[in-house]
Design an enzyme around this catalytic site. Sequence first.
Site, PDB file in Angstrom:
ATOM      1  N   LYS A 214       0.842  -1.198   0.000  1.00 32.74           N
ATOM      2  CA  LYS A 214       0.000   0.000   0.000  1.00 32.74           C
ATOM      3  C   LYS A 214       0.876   1.248   0.000  1.00 32.74           C
ATOM      4  O   LYS A 214       1.826   1.349   0.782  1.00 32.74           O
ATOM      5  CB  LYS A 214      -0.892  -0.037   1.247  1.00 32.74           C
ATOM      6  CG  LYS A 214      -1.884   1.093   1.393  1.00 32.74           C
ATOM      7  CD  LYS A 214      -2.678   0.885   2.677  1.00 32.74           C
ATOM      8  CE  LYS A 214      -3.741   1.950   2.875  1.00 32.74           C
ATOM      9  NZ  LYS A 214      -4.526   1.710   4.110  1.00 32.74           N
TER      10      LYS A 214
ATOM     11  N   SER B 236     -10.135  -0.824   6.526  1.00 36.26           N
ATOM     12  CA  SER B 236      -9.354  -0.548   5.317  1.00 36.26           C
ATOM     13  C   SER B 236      -8.610  -1.750   4.755  1.00 36.26           C
ATOM     14  O   SER B 236      -8.115  -1.692   3.630  1.00 36.26           O
ATOM     15  CB  SER B 236      -8.357   0.583   5.584  1.00 36.26           C
ATOM     16  OG  SER B 236      -9.031   1.798   5.747  1.00 36.26           O
TER      17      SER B 236
ATOM     18  N   SER C 281      -9.209   1.808   2.710  1.00 32.61           N
ATOM     19  CA  SER C 281      -8.247   2.572   1.940  1.00 32.61           C
ATOM     20  C   SER C 281      -7.207   1.689   1.230  1.00 32.61           C
ATOM     21  O   SER C 281      -6.497   2.163   0.347  1.00 32.61           O
ATOM     22  CB  SER C 281      -7.530   3.564   2.854  1.00 32.61           C
ATOM     23  OG  SER C 281      -6.834   2.901   3.906  1.00 32.61           O
TER      24      SER C 281
END
Length: 526
Positions: free
Chosen positions: A125, A224, A200
Amino acid sequence: MALSRAERCLALLLRLLSRACLALLGLAAPATPRAVPPPRRSLLLLPARQLAKRLRQRQVTCVEVVEAYIERIREVNPLINAVVKDRFEEALQEARQVDKLLAESPGEDYLEEKFPFLGVPITVKEAFSLHGMPNTSGLVNRRNVIATSDATVVSRLKQAGAIPLGVTNCSELCMWYESSNRVYGRTNNPYDLQRIVGGSSGGEGGVLAAACSVIGVGSDIGGSIRMPAFFNGVFGHKPTTGVVPNDGQFPIAQGVRTSFLCTGPMCRYAEDLEPMLRVMAGPGVHKLKLNEKVSLEKIKFLCMDHDGGSVFVSPVDKEILQAQKKVVEYLERDLGVQVQCVSIHKMKYSFQIWSAMMSSNDSDGQDAQVFTDLLGDHGKPVWPLWELMKWLVGMSSHTLPAIALGLTEKLVKLNLGANAKLVSMGKSLQAEMETLLGPDGVLLYPSHPTVAPRHHSPLCMPFNFAYTAIFNVLGLPVTQCPLGLSSEGLPLGIQLVAASYNDHLTLAVARYLEEAFGGWVLPGKA
């Protein structure tokens, strides 16, 4: 606890605002669903553990493996926009070094113990520091920030032999459940490009589902990891709070939020969750009881199929409920257990509890982080009303969800009396859940009330993340497990929840359900 007039007005106001904004966005009529093409290389379909074993036994070269994944990313990424910056040249160089090490034949057992992921491709990420890669978290002000070191979990995985291929997209400042920002744009779901990947850690969910990576690094403060894993039909694990280090990511949690943020593994295959978690946790792994043998027949299974009827979230889709019912029936038939249906009244206030606890002060009196300060990235705080006006005329550098969150934060802070009651309710719910689950309990709970929504539509249902968020403030370990595809060809799934430090239970049940229900399914497969 009845909803206050202010809470009812807030829910109505935000729904009206979101619908008006959708009209301004010009949401187009849905196009014909289109999935990414299936992978052509069988190497792309192996779990990380099996891939590492083949490499150790020299059945395939690391260069072959890395080249196969690079080819796949180049084929699919123009459609899904999940990998926002690659490091292909560096990855190939590291692959050649792995092949050189393997040629020296130091011994398979030695390699497995010292380098459990030797030669395995991985994605990270973008919110995490990966040396030489951007670290913006989708914030325009940070577009030129390049990481000069590795986050602790990234470093540990690299030391275990994993080879990073690049960094993946996220929502602006990691605080929304559609991965779209003004730096990299929007990421599309591999099962239907008109759908969201979640957030996210949405880029990670998408890249895994599209067979562009086999394991990935995500973080989770409101779902997330688990929402992207659900929307993309892969596995994601939110560990017990405080075990896996969170440092090296932006924004980093401060104050009370350090107790809610979790870093964890995202994987295409359940068998890779535990070994990845062991590496990421490092010395703290002993707290998670991963060496304890799990007898599935002795687990106390509990089931709850909705949050109790909150006005803030959507009703749970029938197909999601049907999938959960099939799990209950399978457990009872195959294991001979009795799954107990429970109704936890306080779960009805999941969104309010999460919001209040996220906005509360810590035990030392330190104020909670202010989102509008983070939007300014250590500069002048953003004024959300002014930013909304700028957005309406196309002049804002921020996304609409980030602006809306700034507005919501201001409203929440005005209701301090209700917040204190909700924080107290959250602590009471935490004690209730720990008692209910005990040392041997696993709760089955929806991962989200709907399958992957169409782009922009989360603005009309902004609080649906409450189904995942509540477990962050409760500090419980949760594994998201895929359960096949819906009639529309979109992933279904379920959350597996246990008491603190009983991560081994949810991981064991995830492996069991993968075998029973098939786990990850190729995009486009009916």
